[in-house]
Design a protein around this motif. Structure first.
Motif, mmCIF file in Angstrom:
data_model
loop_
_atom_site.group_PDB
_atom_site.id
_atom_site.type_symbol
_atom_site.label_atom_id
_atom_site.label_comp_id
_atom_site.label_asym_id
_atom_site.label_seq_id
_atom_site.Cartn_x
_atom_site.Cartn_y
_atom_site.Cartn_z
ATOM 1 N N ASP A 526 0.822 -1.209 0.000
ATOM 2 C CA ASP A 526 0.000 0.000 0.000
ATOM 3 C C ASP A 526 0.859 1.264 0.000
ATOM 4 N N ALA A 527 1.965 1.228 0.743
ATOM 5 C CA ALA A 527 2.865 2.387 0.765
ATOM 6 C C ALA A 527 3.481 2.617 -0.611
ATOM 7 N N TYR A 528 3.830 1.528 -1.282
ATOM 8 C CA TYR A 528 4.386 1.625 -2.634
ATOM 9 C C TYR A 528 3.368 2.244 -3.587
ATOM 10 N N ILE A 529 2.135 1.770 -3.505
ATOM 11 C CA ILE A 529 1.067 2.286 -4.366
ATOM 12 C C ILE A 529 0.856 3.775 -4.106
ATOM 13 N N GLU A 530 0.896 4.169 -2.833
ATOM 14 C CA GLU A 530 0.668 5.578 -2.497
ATOM 15 C C GLU A 530 1.797 6.476 -3.002
ATOM 16 N N GLU A 531 3.036 5.945 -3.068
ATOM 17 C CA GLU A 531 4.130 6.723 -3.661
ATOM 18 C C GLU A 531 3.769 7.118 -5.092
ATOM 19 N N ILE A 532 3.207 6.169 -5.833
ATOM 20 C CA ILE A 532 2.822 6.432 -7.214
ATOM 21 C C ILE A 532 1.618 7.364 -7.267
ATOM 22 N N VAL A 533 0.608 7.070 -6.453
ATOM 23 C CA VAL A 533 -0.607 7.897 -6.437
ATOM 24 C C VAL A 533 -0.255 9.351 -6.143
ATOM 25 N N ASN A 534 0.554 9.588 -5.120
ATOM 26 C CA ASN A 534 0.881 10.956 -4.725
ATOM 27 C C ASN A 534 1.656 11.695 -5.811
ATOM 28 N N GLY A 535 2.591 10.987 -6.457
ATOM 29 C CA GLY A 535 3.368 11.626 -7.514
ATOM 30 C C GLY A 535 2.528 11.985 -8.714
ATOM 31 N N VAL A 536 1.710 11.048 -9.171
ATOM 32 C CA VAL A 536 0.864 11.312 -10.340
ATOM 33 C C VAL A 536 -0.186 12.359 -10.014
ATOM 34 N N ARG A 537 -0.759 12.265 -8.805
ATOM 35 C CA ARG A 537 -1.821 13.209 -8.442
ATOM 36 C C ARG A 537 -1.327 14.649 -8.456
ATOM 37 N N GLU A 538 -0.102 14.870 -8.033
ATOM 38 C CA GLU A 538 0.438 16.231 -8.012
ATOM 39 C C GLU A 538 0.423 16.854 -9.403
ATOM 40 N N VAL A 539 0.739 16.062 -10.411
ATOM 41 C CA VAL A 539 0.742 16.563 -11.784
ATOM 42 C C VAL A 539 -0.684 16.628 -12.331
ATOM 43 N N ALA A 540 -1.480 15.585 -12.080
ATOM 44 C CA ALA A 540 -2.852 15.557 -12.585
ATOM 45 C C ALA A 540 -3.672 16.706 -12.023
ATOM 46 N N GLU A 541 -3.440 17.051 -10.771
ATOM 47 C CA GLU A 541 -4.156 18.156 -10.138
ATOM 48 C C GLU A 541 -3.763 19.480 -10.776
ATOM 49 N N GLU A 542 -2.466 19.648 -11.023
ATOM 50 C CA GLU A 542 -1.978 20.908 -11.601
ATOM 51 C C GLU A 542 -2.549 21.138 -12.990
ATOM 52 N N PHE A 543 -2.749 20.056 -13.745
ATOM 53 C CA PHE A 543 -3.180 20.189 -15.142
ATOM 54 C C PHE A 543 -4.685 19.996 -15.341
ATOM 55 N N TYR A 544 -5.381 19.512 -14.331
ATOM 56 C CA TYR A 544 -6.784 19.149 -14.516
ATOM 57 C C TYR A 544 -7.581 20.298 -15.149
ATOM 58 N N PRO A 545 -8.437 20.044 -16.180
ATOM 59 C CA PRO A 545 -8.815 18.746 -16.746
ATOM 60 C C PRO A 545 -7.982 18.322 -17.960
ATOM 61 N N ARG A 546 -6.863 19.043 -18.200
ATOM 62 C CA ARG A 546 -6.022 18.667 -19.329
ATOM 63 C C ARG A 546 -5.415 17.278 -19.085
ATOM 64 N N PRO A 547 -5.262 16.463 -20.140
ATOM 65 C CA PRO A 547 -4.813 15.080 -19.956
ATOM 66 C C PRO A 547 -3.367 14.980 -19.496
ATOM 67 N N VAL A 548 -3.103 13.951 -18.689
ATOM 68 C CA VAL A 548 -1.755 13.653 -18.213
ATOM 69 C C VAL A 548 -1.469 12.189 -18.546
ATOM 70 N N ARG A 549 -0.547 11.972 -19.466
ATOM 71 C CA ARG A 549 -0.223 10.634 -19.965
ATOM 72 C C ARG A 549 0.947 10.074 -19.154
ATOM 73 N N VAL A 550 0.678 9.022 -18.378
ATOM 74 C CA VAL A 550 1.665 8.479 -17.449
ATOM 75 C C VAL A 550 2.252 7.186 -18.011
ATOM 76 N N ARG A 551 3.554 7.164 -18.182
ATOM 77 C CA ARG A 551 4.232 5.957 -18.661
ATOM 78 C C ARG A 551 4.523 5.028 -17.491
ATOM 79 N N THR A 552 4.127 3.771 -17.624
ATOM 80 C CA THR A 552 4.418 2.803 -16.569
ATOM 81 C C THR A 552 5.924 2.588 -16.470
#
Length: 767
Positions: A526-552
Motif C-alpha cells: 500500500d505504501a508503494y502504491i501511495e508513492e505512485i498515487v501521490n506523484g501522479v496526483r500532483e501533476v494531474a491536479e496541476e493540469f486538470y482537466p487537461r490530460p496527463v499521460r503516465v508511462r508505466t
C-alpha cells in the motif's frame, strides 16, 4: 437560517464587495467589486452561502450529510459512496417553498423572468492557498425558469465531489466549515468575445495582449478556435503586433433550444479582423480601470454585443516574473554581483543542455553519500546524475556532468527545474575542485573561472528564466509538455501546454532509493502504491482537466542496481536492450499490478484526466497481455484512455495489430526508436554523430504509423527529444500527428512553429 441569510437569501451584485467573500465566495466577490468599480458587468445576484447553510439545516440533512462524507480519503470506494450519498441528500431534498419563491422572485427581476442566465458555483474557500478543489464546482449556461432552482441545488451538491472530499480531508478542512454560494447572472449573447491581459503575462511589461473571436467566449477559453491576437503598446496605444487568425468555428446560443452550440463561421468572416480600433481602445480603457481598481495586472474575460462591451471575469495575473529577481547573472550567494577574483578564462566546454548563466561554488559529487554537501546556490559537478540525486539538484544553482547529452537525465531534469546545465564535459568531475567558483553557460555549454565579469542585461536574463507564455497560439495539433518529476508540474503548467504527453513513473520510484521489490518488502504494497498515487496526483491536479499521460515503469537494470535491493538485479551488457519496459512488467505481474492499482485509485478519486501509457511494446501480444492485467486490476479499457510507446521498429511495423488490440493512442519515443533503427547508442560518444532522429528510415516508420493510426481512429503523439526540433515539428504536422509533446523550455517555440506550419498548409490548400 442565520439572521442575515434569512433576511437576504440573495444579494445583488451591485451590493456585493470584497469583504462579503464569506457570503458570496470568490467569484461573487470579484463580480461585485467589478460592478462597484463602474465596469460593465452583466446584472445578476448571488444565492448566499448562508442560504446553503440554512437549506441543509432547515431540511434536517446537515448531520447526515457531514457524517456521509467523513470517510477515509485513501479509500476510493468510500469516496465514491460519499459523493453519491451527498448528491442524493441534496438533490433529493425539496427546496423549501419560501426559499424557492425568493430565488425565483430575484430571477423575475432579470428581464421580467425571461432571461437566459448562467449559474455558477462560488465556493467561499476557493481563494485559499492550494484550494485546488475549487475549480471542480459546477457551471450551467442558458438556464431559464424553474430549472434555476435545480441548478442551484446541483451547485451545492458539487461541494462534495470525490476530489473535493479528498482535498479537504488531506488539507485538514472540516466539511462542516465549508460553505458555497451560487452566482446567477444574465447571459450575454456575444457577437465577439475573448480575453485580455493588461500587462504581459510573463514579464509584466507595458504590453496589453487581447485575443478575440466571433461568438461566445467558451470557444476562446476552451481553445477550440484560433483567435485574433493583438499586442498593444500601453503607453502609445499603438498595435505593435497583430495576427489575424482563420476562425473556422464559433460558439453561439441556439435560438430555439437555448443551448450553446458550435457553428461554422461564414466564409467572409473567417479571416476577417474581429476588433476595430474603437473596440480595442474601449477594451484597453476598461482593462486599465480594472487594473487600477485591483492594484494588480489583470486577466480579463470580455464579451461584446451590439457595440457594448461586458466584463465577465477579472483575476490577477499570477505568472509574471519578479524583474528584480530575474535580472543579471546570479552567484552562489543568490545575488547578481560580480565576485572578486574572477578572470573569465574558459576551463572547459560541453553541451549546453538547459539555458541560463549562473555562478557559484563547485560541489563535486562522486558518491550518493556526498549529496548532503550540496547547498542552495551550489554547482553540482558529477560524472552523471541519477534519479536519487533529484533532491540535491533542486537545491543547486547549476549542474555540470562529464557524460550525457540532450536526452540524459541531467539535461531533462535541469530543463524542467529551470536550472542551467552543461553536460558531456568529459573531465569536470576530475578537474574542478570543491569550493572553486565557476560560471556555467547553459546555452553555449561553457564553464569559466570565477563569477561572470559582465552581467547580462535585464532583458537577456528575463528571456532566459521567464516562464513560458501562457497566451498560447491556438492550433489544431495539440502541443503538450514532458514532465520527469512531479515537482516540475507547476512550471510545466505555466507553459500553457494542452496537457502532459509524458510523465515518467520511474522517477517517483527511483527517488525512494529502493527497488520496487525491496520497497514493498520493507514498507508494504500500500505504501508503494501511495508513492505512485501521490506523484501522479500532483501533476494531474496541476493540469486538470487537461490530460496527463503516465508511462508505466521503464527503468533499465543498471539504474535499479544502484538502489537498495539492487544486488538482485541481473547484470546486462546493454541494459537499454534488456529487462525493462513492458517486458519486465509482464514478467513481474504482481509489481505491475501495484502500478495498475495506483491508476485505479486515481480514477476513483476523480482524476479522469490520467492516461496509461505502456513502454517498449513490440507487438499485439504485449498489448493484449497488459490489457488483461488492467482489467484484472479493475480498470475498464473501454472507459479509460490508454496506449503504447512506439520505440522499436517492431512496434512501428506492427501498428495495425496494436490498433486492433484496442489502444487509444500511440506515442513515438524517438530517442529509442532512432537508436534501435540506426543501431546507434545515443550515449556513446564514438557514434553520437550518427544519431539522427530525422534520418529517412526513422521518418518513414513514423509516417507509416501516423497514416495507419488515422485509418483506425487512433491518436498519435511524439514525446521524445526530437519533438522539440522545428524540422521534426514540420514533418509531424504535415503528416497529420495529433499532438506533439515538448520539453518545458521548448513548448512556446513548438506552439508557434505548429501554428506557422498549419497556416501554411491552410494557405496551400486554398490556392
Amino acid at each position: 437560517m442565520p439572521e442575515r441569510g434569512r433576511e437576504t437569501p440573495v444579494l445583488w451584485l451591485e451590493r456585493v464587495r470584497s469583504e462579503d467573500i464569506d457570503s458570496v465566495g470568490g467569484k461573487g466577490a470579484s463580480l461585485g467589486e467589478m460592478t462597484s468599480a463602474g465596469l460593465p458587468v452583466p446584472p445578476g445576484f448571488v444565492v448566499t452561502a448562508e442560504t446553503y447553510r440554512w437549506f441543509i439545516e432547515e431540511t434536517g440533512i446537515a448531520e447526515e450529510l457531514f457524517e456521509a462524507v467523513d470517510v477515509d480519503a485513501d479509500d476510493s470506494t468510500a469516496l465514491a459512496d460519499a459523493e453519491a450519498r451527498a448528491e442524493e441528500l441534496i438533490l433529493g431534498t425539496d427546496m423549501p417553498d419560501g426559499l424557492r419563491e425568493e430565488i425565483l422572485e430575484a430571477y423575475a427581476d432579470l428581464d421580467d423572468g425571461e432571461a437566459f442566465v448562467a449559474v455558477r458555483s462560488s465556493a467561499t474557500a476557493e481563494d485559499l492557498p492550494d484550494a485546488s478543489f475549487a475549480g471542480q464546482q459546477e457551471t450551467f449556461l442558458n438556464v431559464t425558469g424553474e430549472d434555476l432552482v435545480e441548478r442551484v441545488k446541483e451547485c451545492w451538491a458539487s461541494l462534495f465531489t470525490r476530489r473535493a472530499i479528498y482535498y479537504r480531508q488531506e488539507q485538514g478542512f472540516a466539511h462542516r466549515d465549508v460553505d458555497i454560494a451560487v452566482v446567477v447572472q444574465r447571459m450575454v449573447d456575444a457577437e465577439k468575445s475573448g480575453v485580455m491581459f493588461t500587462s504581459h503575462p510573463s514579464t509584466g511589461d507595458d504590453r496589453i495582449i487581447i485575443e478575440a473571436a466571433w461568438g461566445l467566449g467558451e470557444a476562446v477559453v476552451s481553445g477550440s478556435v484560433s483567435p485574433d491576437n493583438y499586442v498593444i503598446d500601453r503607453e502609445t496605444g499603438e498595435i505593435i503586433e497583430e495576427t489575424i487568425a482563420d476562425k473556422k468555428t464559433m460558439m453561439v446560443k441556439d435560438p430555439e433550444t437555448g443551448e450553446t452550440v458550435e457553428r461554422e463561421v461564414e466564409a467572409d468572416r473567417r479571416e476577417a479582423r474581429v476588433l476595430d480600433s474603437d473596440e480595442i481602445e474601449r477594451l484597453i480603457e476598461l482593462g486599465e480601470t480594472a487594473e487600477n481598481h485591483y492594484g494588480d495586472p489583470q486577466d480579463v474575460e470580455w464579451a461584446l454585443v451590439d457595440g457594448e462591451v461586458f466584463m465577465l471575469q477579472s483575476r490577477p495575473i499570477t505568472t509574471i516574473s519578479d524583474p528584480e529577481a530575474a535580472a543579471g547573472v546570479t552567484d552562489g550567494s543568490g545575488t547578481f554581483e560580480e565576485q572578486e577574483g574572477s578572470d573569465g578564462s574558459m576551463l572547459m566546454k560541453g553541451l549546453g543542455a538547459s539555458p541560463g548563466i549562473v555562478s557559484g561554488p563547485v560541489r563535486v559529487v562522486r558518491k550518493l553519500d556526498q549529496l548532503d554537501k550540496v547547498g542552495e546556490g551550489d554547482i553540482i559537478v558529477t560524472e552523471m546524475t541519477t534519479p536519487d540525486m533529484v533532491p540535491a539538484m533542486k537545491r543547486a544553482a547549476g549542474i555540470v556532468t562529464d557524460e550525457g547529452g540532450m536526452t540524459s537525465h541531467a539535461a531533462i531534469v535541469s530543463r524542467e527545474l529551470g536550472v542551467p546545465a552543461v553536460v558531456g564535459t568529459g573531465e569536470a568531475a576530475s578537474t574542478l575542485s570543491d569550493g572553486q567558483v565557476v560560471t556555467i553557460d547553459g546555452d553555449k555549454g561553457t564553464i569559466t573561472e570565477g563569477a561572470a565579469e559582465e552581467e547580462t542585461t535585464e532583458e537577456d536574463r528575463l528571456e532566459e528564466i521567464r516562464p513560458q507564455n501562457p497566451v498560447k497560439p491556438m492550433t489544431a495539433t495539440e502541443v503538450k509538455v514532458n514532465v520527469s518529476i512531479p515537482e516540475a508540474a507547476h512550471r510545466a503548467a505555466q507553459t500553457g501546454a494542452d496537457g502532459v504527453g509524458l510523465l515518467r513513473m520511474e522517477h517517483m520510484i527511483l527517488s525512494t532509493g529502493e527497488t520496487p521489490d525491496h520497497y514493498v518488502e520493507h514498507h508494504g504494497a500500500d505504501a508503494y502504491i501511495e508513492e505512485i498515487v501521490n506523484g501522479v496526483r500532483e501533476v494531474a491536479e496541476e493540469f486538470y482537466p487537461r490530460p496527463v499521460r503516465v508511462r508505466t515503469l521503464d527503468a533499465p537494470t543498471d539504474e535499479f542496481r544502484s538502489l537498495e535491493g539492487g544486488e538482485d538485479e541481473p547484470h546486462e551488457h546493454n541494459p537499454m536492450l534488456g529487462y525493462r519496459g513492458i517486458r519486465r512488467s509482464l514478467d513481474r505481474p504482481e509489481v505491475f499490478g501495484h502500478e495498475l492499482e495506483a491508476f485505479r485509485r486515481l480514477f476513483d478519486m476523480g482524476y479522469d484526466n490520467v492516461e496509461v501509457m505502456l513502454p517498449l511494446v513490440n507487438d499485439a501480444e504485449d498489448v493484449l497481455r497488459a490489457r488483461k492485467l488492467m482489467e484484472n486490476a479493475g480498470i475498464d479499457p473501454e472507459k479509460r484512455s490508454w496506449g503504447v510507446m512506439i520505440e522499436t521498429p517492431a512496434s512501428a511495423l506492427s501498428i495495425e495489430e496494436l490498433a486492433e488490440a484496442g489502444i487509444d493512442f500511440a506515442s513515438f519515443g524517438t530517442n529509442d526508436l532512432t537508436q534501435y533503427t540506426l543501431a546507434v547508442d545515443r550515449n556513446n560518444g564514438n557514434v553520437a554523430d550518427r544519431f539522427d532522429e530525422l534520418h529517412p528510415a526513422v521518418l518513414n516508420l513514423i509516417g507509416e504509423v501516423i497514416e495507419t493510426c488515422r485509418e483506425h481512429d487512433v491518436a498519435t503523439s511524439i514525446c521524445g527529444q526530437a519533438g522539440s526540433k522545428p524540422k521534426m515539428v514540420d514533418f509531424l504536422v504535415n503528416e497529420g500527428v495529433s499532438s506533439i509533446s515538448a520539453n518545458i523550455d521548448a513548448v512556446r517555440d513548438v506552439q508557434h512553429e505548429v501554428k506557422r506550419v498549419e497556416q501554411k498548409l491552410l494557405l496551400d490548400s486554398v490556392r
